[in-house]
Design a protein around this motif. Structure first.
Motif, PDB file in Angstrom:
ATOM      1  N   HIS A   8       0.724  -1.055   0.087  1.00 49.28           N
ATOM      2  CA  HIS A   8      -0.026  -0.104   0.095  1.00 49.28           C
ATOM      3  C   HIS A   8       1.089   1.255  -0.010  1.00 49.28           C
ATOM      4  CE1 HIS A   8      -3.375   2.802   0.884  1.00 49.28           C
ATOM      5  NE2 HIS A   8      -2.463   3.164   1.902  1.00 49.28           N
ATOM      6  N   ILE A   9       2.062   1.337   0.857  1.00 47.85           N
ATOM      7  CA  ILE A   9       2.917   2.422   1.081  1.00 47.85           C
ATOM      8  C   ILE A   9       3.417   2.684  -0.322  1.00 47.85           C
ATOM      9  CG2 ILE A   9       4.691   3.313   2.058  1.00 47.85           C
ATOM     10  CD1 ILE A   9       4.023   1.920   4.493  1.00 47.85           C
ATOM     11  N   SER A  10       3.848   1.737  -0.935  1.00 47.22           N
ATOM     12  CA  SER A  10       4.681   1.697  -2.376  1.00 47.22           C
ATOM     13  C   SER A  10       3.923   2.257  -3.280  1.00 47.22           C
ATOM     14  CB  SER A  10       5.399   0.272  -2.729  1.00 47.22           C
ATOM     15  OG  SER A  10       5.999  -0.362  -1.778  1.00 47.22           O
ATOM     16  N   LYS A  11       2.641   1.931  -3.269  1.00 46.10           N
ATOM     17  CA  LYS A  11       1.581   2.372  -4.485  1.00 46.10           C
ATOM     18  C   LYS A  11       1.101   3.846  -4.230  1.00 46.10           C
ATOM     19  CE  LYS A  11      -2.817   1.305  -6.505  1.00 46.10           C
ATOM     20  NZ  LYS A  11      -4.143   0.313  -6.305  1.00 46.10           N
ATOM     21  N   GLU A  12       1.014   4.328  -3.038  1.00 48.20           N
ATOM     22  CA  GLU A  12       1.043   5.622  -2.398  1.00 48.20           C
ATOM     23  C   GLU A  12       2.333   6.659  -2.953  1.00 48.20           C
ATOM     24  OE1 GLU A  12      -1.897   6.995  -1.521  1.00 48.20           O
ATOM     25  OE2 GLU A  12      -2.780   5.019  -1.855  1.00 48.20           O
ATOM     26  N   ARG A  34      10.882   8.513 -16.467  1.00 47.78           N
ATOM     27  CA  ARG A  34      11.221   9.577 -15.546  1.00 47.78           C
ATOM     28  C   ARG A  34      10.478   9.670 -14.039  1.00 47.78           C
ATOM     29  NH1 ARG A  34      11.087  13.524 -19.333  1.00 47.78           N
ATOM     30  NH2 ARG A  34       8.758  13.816 -19.102  1.00 47.78           N
ATOM     31  N   ILE A  35       9.476   9.200 -14.068  1.00 48.50           N
ATOM     32  CA  ILE A  35       8.922   9.159 -12.798  1.00 48.50           C
ATOM     33  C   ILE A  35       9.545   7.862 -12.244  1.00 48.50           C
ATOM     34  CG2 ILE A  35       6.768   7.850 -11.593  1.00 48.50           C
ATOM     35  CD1 ILE A  35       5.072   9.223 -13.637  1.00 48.50           C
ATOM     36  N   CYS A  36      10.086   6.976 -12.432  1.00 47.26           N
ATOM     37  CA  CYS A  36      10.692   5.655 -11.895  1.00 47.26           C
ATOM     38  C   CYS A  36      12.142   6.321 -11.631  1.00 47.26           C
ATOM     39  CB  CYS A  36      11.021   4.397 -12.758  1.00 47.26           C
ATOM     40  SG  CYS A  36       9.579   3.569 -13.136  1.00 47.26           S
ATOM     41  N   ARG A  37      12.608   7.252 -12.383  1.00 51.68           N
ATOM     42  CA  ARG A  37      14.116   7.703 -12.050  1.00 51.68           C
ATOM     43  C   ARG A  37      13.966   8.790 -10.895  1.00 51.68           C
ATOM     44  NH1 ARG A  37      14.974   9.688 -16.768  1.00 51.68           N
ATOM     45  NH2 ARG A  37      14.783  12.146 -16.135  1.00 51.68           N
ATOM     46  N   ILE A  38      13.046   9.520 -10.867  1.00 46.89           N
ATOM     47  CA  ILE A  38      12.905  10.351  -9.844  1.00 46.89           C
ATOM     48  C   ILE A  38      12.424   9.817  -8.681  1.00 46.89           C
ATOM     49  CG2 ILE A  38      11.621  12.613  -9.076  1.00 46.89           C
ATOM     50  CD1 ILE A  38      11.347  13.185 -12.263  1.00 46.89           C
ATOM     51  N   GLY A  39      11.908   8.942  -8.686  1.00 45.23           N
ATOM     52  CA  GLY A  39      11.182   8.247  -7.530  1.00 45.23           C
ATOM     53  C   GLY A  39      12.061   7.362  -6.948  1.00 45.23           C
ATOM     54  N   ASN A  40      13.344   6.716  -7.892  1.00 46.52           N
ATOM     55  CA  ASN A  40      14.122   5.588  -7.348  1.00 46.52           C
ATOM     56  C   ASN A  40      13.278   4.098  -7.305  1.00 46.52           C
ATOM     57  OD1 ASN A  40      16.366   4.228  -7.090  1.00 46.52           O
ATOM     58  ND2 ASN A  40      16.281   4.504  -4.893  1.00 46.52           N
ATOM     59  N   ILE A  41      12.131   4.432  -8.116  1.00 47.56           N
ATOM     60  CA  ILE A  41      11.268   3.053  -8.415  1.00 47.56           C
ATOM     61  C   ILE A  41      11.626   2.387  -9.358  1.00 47.56           C
ATOM     62  CG2 ILE A  41       8.760   2.734  -8.493  1.00 47.56           C
ATOM     63  CD1 ILE A  41       8.093   5.442  -7.824  1.00 47.56           C
ATOM     64  N   ARG A  45       8.221  -2.437  -9.846  1.00 48.56           N
ATOM     65  CA  ARG A  45       7.464  -2.166  -8.739  1.00 48.56           C
ATOM     66  C   ARG A  45       6.202  -1.431  -9.232  1.00 48.56           C
ATOM     67  NH1 ARG A  45       5.265  -4.055  -4.414  1.00 48.56           N
ATOM     68  NH2 ARG A  45       7.451  -4.849  -3.958  1.00 48.56           N
ATOM     69  N   LEU A  46       6.643  -0.372 -10.219  1.00 48.98           N
ATOM     70  CA  LEU A  46       5.513   0.426 -10.962  1.00 48.98           C
ATOM     71  C   LEU A  46       4.242  -0.525 -11.372  1.00 48.98           C
ATOM     72  CD1 LEU A  46       5.950   3.904 -12.613  1.00 48.98           C
ATOM     73  CD2 LEU A  46       4.722   2.073 -13.749  1.00 48.98           C
ATOM     74  N   TYR A  47       5.002  -1.233 -12.242  1.00 49.98           N
ATOM     75  CA  TYR A  47       3.857  -1.987 -13.231  1.00 49.98           C
ATOM     76  C   TYR A  47       3.305  -3.088 -12.143  1.00 49.98           C
ATOM     77  CZ  TYR A  47       5.439  -0.215 -17.557  1.00 49.98           C
ATOM     78  OH  TYR A  47       5.628   0.826 -18.656  1.00 49.98           O
ATOM     79  N   HIS A  48       3.780  -3.485 -11.009  1.00 45.31           N
ATOM     80  CA  HIS A  48       3.299  -4.433 -10.082  1.00 45.31           C
ATOM     81  C   HIS A  48       1.831  -3.607  -9.409  1.00 45.31           C
ATOM     82  CE1 HIS A  48       2.580  -6.939  -6.578  1.00 45.31           C
ATOM     83  NE2 HIS A  48       2.309  -5.758  -5.814  1.00 45.31           N
TER      84      HIS A  48
END
Length: 213
Positions: A8-12, A34-41, A45-48
């Motif tokens: 839940h926290i990761s999604k938020e 860019r979202i992944c790079r800026i957030g270090n994600i 995890r994003l596509y999860h």
């Protein structure tokens, strides 16, 4: 901390990082990389949490609408004032949201004026089910108090007010930098709203409306 809470926290966190990206770039130019790079994600995890860009965009818009809904629900009507002042109070309360959360401004504009055509129906439904509902109820309570016997006028004024606040906000906000919260801009926007509101309430020929032009 169990697996569900971590998820839940990761999604938020993904949504939080995505908000400024979609606000500044809009749907079309926003980049998941860019979202992944800026957030270090990680991409995994994003596509999860989000199947694609559309799903993440909808989650970001829903979060901004949810925040706006909470803000509207916190508005307190001061019935000892006249109707013009109460409606102006509501408009100033609406403006205060964009001052407090400037990063939501671009999302509001993009979802309203430049949404992906295949998401338009879902976005319209989302607006209707979130902040539009409490906004209509608030305006209805105001109009009902001042015009308790005129059901037709109540319906007309509620519809016109929602259109008016949407027009002055969407058109006005789209002309500024999303982080410009200067009093001069919001002051001119409020003056435009007041002119249109007074014309709506009393007609263009009434002295109370004419003196504002």
């Amino acid at each position: 901390m169990n697996r569900e809470t971590k998820s839940h926290i990761s999604k938020e966190t993904v949504i939080k990082v995505a908000i400024p990206e979609f606000s500044e770039k809009g749907y079309k130019d926003a980049s998941l990389n860019r979202i992944c790079r800026i957030g270090n994600i990680s991409k995994g995890r994003l596509y999860h949490h989000f199947e694609n860009k559309d799903e993440l965009y909808l989650a970001v818009v829903e979060e901004s609408y949810r925040k706006l809904t909470e803000h509207i629900l916190d508005f307190k009507i001061k019935f000892h004032k006249n109707i013009e002042d109460v409606l102006m109070d509501l408009f100033y309360w609406w403006q205060s949201f964009w001052k407090m959360y400037p990063s939501y401004t671009g999302i509001f504009i993009d979802s309203r004026r430049n949404p992906p055509f295949w998401l338009r129906e879902e976005l319209v439904s989302m607006r209707r089910d979130t902040f539009i509902k409490p906004l209509k109820l608030t305006v209805r309570d105001i109009v009902l108090y001042y015009y308790p016997e005129d059901v037709k006028l109540q319906s007309i004024l509620v519809g016109l007010f929602i259109t008016l606040i949407d027009y002055t906000s969407t058109v006005g906000l789209s002309k500024i930098d999303i982080y410009d919260t200067s009093t001069s801009f919001f002051g001119s926007q409020a003056m435009l709203f007041k002119r249109l509101m007074m014309t709506m309430l009393y007609g263009a020929g009434d002295d109370r409306a004419k003196e504002l032009y």
